[in-house]
Design a protein around this motif. Structure first.
Motif, PDB file in Angstrom:
ATOM      1  N   PHE A 174       0.856  -1.180   0.000  1.00 45.90           N
ATOM      2  CA  PHE A 174       0.000   0.000   0.000  1.00 45.90           C
ATOM      3  C   PHE A 174       0.895   1.234   0.000  1.00 45.90           C
ATOM      4  CE2 PHE A 174      -2.356  -3.528   1.529  1.00 45.90           C
ATOM      5  CZ  PHE A 174      -3.659  -3.341   1.058  1.00 45.90           C
ATOM      6  N   VAL A 175       0.758   2.051  -1.028  1.00 46.43           N
ATOM      7  CA  VAL A 175       1.699   3.135  -1.295  1.00 46.43           C
ATOM      8  C   VAL A 175       1.369   4.378  -0.460  1.00 46.43           C
ATOM      9  CG1 VAL A 175       2.574   4.701  -3.066  1.00 46.43           C
ATOM     10  CG2 VAL A 175       2.101   2.300  -3.635  1.00 46.43           C
ATOM     11  N   ASP A 204      -7.969   6.475   2.103  1.00 49.26           N
ATOM     12  CA  ASP A 204      -7.719   5.735   0.864  1.00 49.26           C
ATOM     13  C   ASP A 204      -6.813   4.537   1.122  1.00 49.26           C
ATOM     14  OD1 ASP A 204      -9.146   7.685  -0.444  1.00 49.26           O
ATOM     15  OD2 ASP A 204      -7.493   8.384  -1.695  1.00 49.26           O
ATOM     16  N   VAL A 205      -5.851   4.727   2.025  1.00 47.52           N
ATOM     17  CA  VAL A 205      -4.898   3.661   2.346  1.00 47.52           C
ATOM     18  C   VAL A 205      -5.480   2.706   3.383  1.00 47.52           C
ATOM     19  CG1 VAL A 205      -2.619   3.143   3.305  1.00 47.52           C
ATOM     20  CG2 VAL A 205      -2.919   5.141   1.827  1.00 47.52           C
ATOM     21  N   ILE A 206      -5.976   3.276   4.484  1.00 46.83           N
ATOM     22  CA  ILE A 206      -6.344   2.454   5.636  1.00 46.83           C
ATOM     23  C   ILE A 206      -7.520   1.532   5.334  1.00 46.83           C
ATOM     24  CG2 ILE A 206      -7.328   2.557   7.965  1.00 46.83           C
ATOM     25  CD1 ILE A 206      -4.327   2.984   7.825  1.00 46.83           C
ATOM     26  N   GLU A 222      -6.722  -2.291   5.876  1.00 49.70           N
ATOM     27  CA  GLU A 222      -7.316  -3.021   6.998  1.00 49.70           C
ATOM     28  C   GLU A 222      -8.072  -4.255   6.515  1.00 49.70           C
ATOM     29  OE1 GLU A 222      -9.810  -2.218  11.106  1.00 49.70           O
ATOM     30  OE2 GLU A 222      -9.075  -0.543   9.901  1.00 49.70           O
ATOM     31  N   VAL A 223      -8.667  -4.188   5.328  1.00 47.17           N
ATOM     32  CA  VAL A 223      -9.324  -5.371   4.764  1.00 47.17           C
ATOM     33  C   VAL A 223      -8.325  -6.516   4.626  1.00 47.17           C
ATOM     34  CG1 VAL A 223     -10.356  -6.333   2.674  1.00 47.17           C
ATOM     35  CG2 VAL A 223     -11.181  -4.153   3.565  1.00 47.17           C
ATOM     36  N   GLY A 254     -12.694   2.516  -0.990  1.00 46.52           N
ATOM     37  CA  GLY A 254     -11.522   1.696  -0.707  1.00 46.52           C
ATOM     38  C   GLY A 254     -11.871   0.403   0.006  1.00 46.52           C
ATOM     39  N   LEU A 255     -12.879   0.440   0.875  1.00 47.90           N
ATOM     40  CA  LEU A 255     -13.334  -0.787   1.519  1.00 47.90           C
ATOM     41  C   LEU A 255     -13.888  -1.764   0.494  1.00 47.90           C
ATOM     42  CD1 LEU A 255     -15.157   0.437   4.756  1.00 47.90           C
ATOM     43  CD2 LEU A 255     -13.147  -1.041   4.660  1.00 47.90           C
TER      44      LEU A 255
END
Length: 223
Positions: free
Chosen positions: A5-6, A15-17, A21-22, A180-181
């Motif tokens: 994850f960049v 956008d990242v988390i 987290e998934v 993102g999720l």
């Protein structure tokens, strides 16, 4: 499956988390998944676009190691049409400026290597697809971004698809920040399996929205 994850200066934390987290949660249900926070310049703390919020890259972005690379967008303000009275500081904090600075790092070259490597998936959330487009890496590909950036994405030679998640094979893109999720769960189902994806979905108490678009099946008529 190694998912990287960049992070880059000014990235959007959610956008990242969200997808991170998934995939992190998936490790509770399978040993087929591992995750890393990475940056083009190597390990270290990376500031997000929200003041006071940073994440730490544990490693450098490495297309030779990664099976999946997820690129976020940025946090900032869009520049309204005709707005010319921004101060230099305000202009530097806009999303176009933040994404432009990301293009001056080693990120575009590493993403180009990832897209050229068979078997590697590059995925984006929100403005992450704009980074790829601005770098000239996805001309003619099917993709989506945040609704405020769709015109920019289309002007960059991308075939814009108005869907929450767009699956174009080794390029999988998602729309606004909360998508993102959905992106993470879709990729988990596609690459690992529905059983693990369902377990994570139930753990998060989150049901994916909409249909993930693929270039498959007949085109709808009367549209």
């Amino acid at each position: 499956m190694l998912a990287q994850f960049v992070l880059f200066d000014g990235f959007d934390p959610l956008d990242v988390i969200g997808p991170f987290e998934v995939f992190s949660a998936a490790k509770e249900f399978t040993d087929l998944v591992s995750v890393e926070l990475v940056a083009a310049d190597g390990p270290g703390e990376v500031r997000s676009g929200i003041p006071g919020v940073s994440l730490t890259a544990a490693a450098g972005l490495d297309p030779e190691r990664a099976d999946l690379i997820v690129v976020p967008g940025a946090t900032g303000r869009m520049v309204p049409r005709g707005e010319d009275d921004l101060t230099d500081a305000e202009r530097e904090a806009t999303i176009p400026a933040i994404l432009g600075r990301a293009l001056t790092t080693g990120l575009p070259g590493l993403l180009a290597k990832a897209l050229a490597k068979p078997g590697t998936i590059v995925a984006t959330v929100c403005g992450g697809s704009l980074i790829l487009s601005m770098a000239g890496l996805i001309d003619g590909r099917n993709a989506v971004t945040h609704h405020q950036g769709l015109d920019v994405l289309g002007a960059g030679g991308v075939n814009v698809i108005r869907a929450r998640v767009v699956d174009d094979g080794d390029l999988v893109t998602a729309g606004g920040v909360t998508s993102g999720l959905d992106l993470g769960l879709y990729l988990l189902e596609r690459e690992v399996g529905a059983k693990v994806a369902l377990a994570v979905e139930e753990l998060f108490e989150h049901e994916r929205r909409g249909v993930a678009w693929r270039d498959h099946g007949p085109a709808p008529v009367n549209t």
